[in-house]
Scaffold this motif. Structure first.
Motif, short mmCIF file in Angstrom:
data_model
loop_
_atom_site.label_atom_id
_atom_site.label_comp_id
_atom_site.label_asym_id
_atom_site.label_seq_id
_atom_site.Cartn_x
_atom_site.Cartn_y
_atom_site.Cartn_z
N ILE A 182 11.48 2.05 6.49
CA ILE A 182 11.64 3.35 6.31
C ILE A 182 11.33 4.29 5.22
N LEU A 183 10.43 4.95 5.17
CA LEU A 183 10.02 5.61 3.99
C LEU A 183 10.64 7.27 4.00
N LEU A 202 7.87 5.65 9.27
CA LEU A 202 7.86 4.09 9.09
C LEU A 202 6.66 3.29 8.62
N LEU A 203 6.96 2.44 7.43
CA LEU A 203 5.51 1.50 7.02
C LEU A 203 5.91 0.34 7.59
N ILE A 204 4.54 0.08 8.34
CA ILE A 204 4.47 -1.34 8.83
C ILE A 204 3.34 -2.35 8.18
N MET A 227 0.62 -1.17 0.07
CA MET A 227 0.15 -0.21 -0.02
C MET A 227 0.92 1.28 -0.14
N GLU A 228 2.17 1.21 -0.08
CA GLU A 228 2.92 2.37 -0.17
C GLU A 228 2.53 3.29 -0.97
N HIS A 229 2.29 2.96 -2.29
CA HIS A 229 2.08 4.01 -3.29
C HIS A 229 0.77 4.67 -3.11
N ILE A 230 -0.38 4.03 -2.43
CA ILE A 230 -1.54 4.61 -2.03
C ILE A 230 -1.30 5.69 -0.85
N LEU A 231 -0.50 5.50 0.16
CA LEU A 231 -0.08 6.11 1.29
C LEU A 231 0.83 7.25 0.95
N ARG A 232 1.44 7.19 -0.08
CA ARG A 232 2.52 8.31 -0.65
C ARG A 232 2.16 9.88 -0.18
N PRO A 233 1.11 9.99 -0.50
CA PRO A 233 0.73 11.53 -0.57
C PRO A 233 0.31 11.91 0.83
N ILE A 234 0.33 10.92 1.70
CA ILE A 234 -0.23 11.39 3.07
C ILE A 234 1.25 11.45 3.78
N LEU A 257 1.28 3.68 9.19
CA LEU A 257 2.33 4.40 8.95
C LEU A 257 2.53 5.08 10.32
N LEU A 258 3.89 4.88 10.72
CA LEU A 258 4.34 5.35 12.11
C LEU A 258 5.07 6.74 11.71
N MET A 259 4.61 7.93 12.27
CA MET A 259 5.27 9.12 12.07
C MET A 259 5.74 9.60 13.29
N ILE A 260 7.11 10.06 13.39
CA ILE A 260 7.53 10.52 14.48
C ILE A 260 8.01 12.04 14.51
N VAL A 261 7.60 12.97 15.10
CA VAL A 261 7.86 14.35 15.09
C VAL A 261 8.59 14.75 16.47
N LYS A 262 8.93 16.00 16.17
CA LYS A 262 9.88 16.69 17.45
C LYS A 262 8.98 16.88 18.54
N GLU A 263 7.66 17.82 18.23
CA GLU A 263 6.95 18.21 19.05
C GLU A 263 5.59 18.25 18.43
#
Length: 308
Positions: free
Chosen positions: A95-96, A22-24, A1-8, A41-47
């Motif tokens: 890792i994306l 990260l994509l799991i 599903m990577e190509h589908i979720l890419r815009p997000i 999709l796991l997205m890590i942000v500073k704050e």
């Protein structure tokens, strides 16, 4: 599903606040890893104003989830072990996006598992183990065998996680697969409890005696974190210990851990007079016996006797 979720994720990756993505993806035999979603999709942000933000998506017959977490929230999960899936996601996710190799460095840090990180995790896991063991034994003595069984199962799970941490690894969701290789003795105890055809009370009795050895043999090592903090000054009240920034993670298990260490002679109590007759304040200090060796000569004598 990577190509589908890419815009997000591409839209958010351009934000300097985003550290990594990260994509799991769901595996056929491990769908529980993604909570039945086809992809996470796991997205890590500073704050962020929200330490955890989750959004769900649907594409035809597929479903996906976006998890945005702050660095501080991620660190808390890793420290407390309160999100069992996160270690698996970090190790096995694809890792994306990785700003300045943030994710690669984090994965390397997890593999190295700094010694101090192990000490605090061992201390917290040990306190949970003591809580479950103590409560389970109380139920056993009252002949409440089903409740005792529930607690001994949980105590074995904490013991398994502790064995994994001791060897410098992060406990994963499949902790019993890990411990089967790392500490077969603990795995054997688990099998004895769940597979044995003996009466439930006899199985529990066997496990309590075996667990007592395994717990006592780890007492000094697993208490090094709290003892190291207590070296900061001579005497402590319980409230001072509870409010310490590195001990407040122990939560409600701190008291039962403290009493266990007193019973083992690793921590002493000091009594100070109050205005009330025969009523004393209680203070805690490190015992001089802490650096002395503990006798573990009764290794599994009960189990051996049962097997003969």
């Amino acid at each position: 599903m990577e190509h589908i979720l890419r815009p997000i994720y591409q839209e958010r990756a351009s934000d300097l606040n985003t550290q990594g993505v990260l994509l799991i993806e769901k595996l056929e035999k491990s769908f529980h890893i993604t909570d039945t979603f086809d992809a996470v999709l796991l997205m890590i942000v500073k704050e962020s104003n929200q330490p955890i933000f989750i959004k769900h998506y649907q594409y035809k017959d597929k479903k996906a989830a976006l998890h945005i977490v702050t660095e501080s929230q991620l660190r808390e999960w890793l420290l407390l072990g309160s999100n069992r899936k996160i270690v698996d996601w970090l190790f096995n996710g694809k890792i994306l996006f990785d700003r300045n190799e943030y994710l690669e460095k984090l994965k390397m840090e997890l593999r190295d598992f700094p010694f101090y990180g192990r000490k605090i995790k061992m201390g917290m896991e040990f306190s949970k183990l003591i809580r479950r063991y103590t409560d389970g034994k109380a139920f056993y003595e009252k002949k409440q065998y089903l409740d005792a069984y529930n607690h001994i199962i949980h105590s074995l799970h904490h013991l398994a996680r502790l064995a994994v941490i001791e060897q410098g690894f992060q406990p994963e969701i499949t902790v019993w697969s890990q411990v089967k290789q790392i500490d077969p003795e603990i795995y054997k105890l688990y099998e004895e409890l769940v597979k044995s055809e003996e009466a439930l009370d006899k199985r529990i009795e066997l496990l309590f005696i075996a667990s007592e050895f395994l717990i006592n043999s780890r007492a000094k090592t697993c208490s090094e974190h709290i003892v190291g903090i207590m070296k900061e000054k001579e005497e402590w009240t319980f409230q001072e210990l509870q409010e310490h920034e590195l001990l407040n993670h122990y939560g409600v298990d701190l008291g039962v851990l403290l009493e266990y260490l007193i019973e083992r002679g690793l921590i002493n109590t000091i009594l100070a007079e109050t205005k009330g007759p025969s009523l004393f304040h209680r203070y805690y200090t490190i015992s001089k016996n802490f650096n002395k060796s503990i006798d573990h000569s009764k290794l599994y004598w009960y189990i051996i006797k049962r097997r003969c």
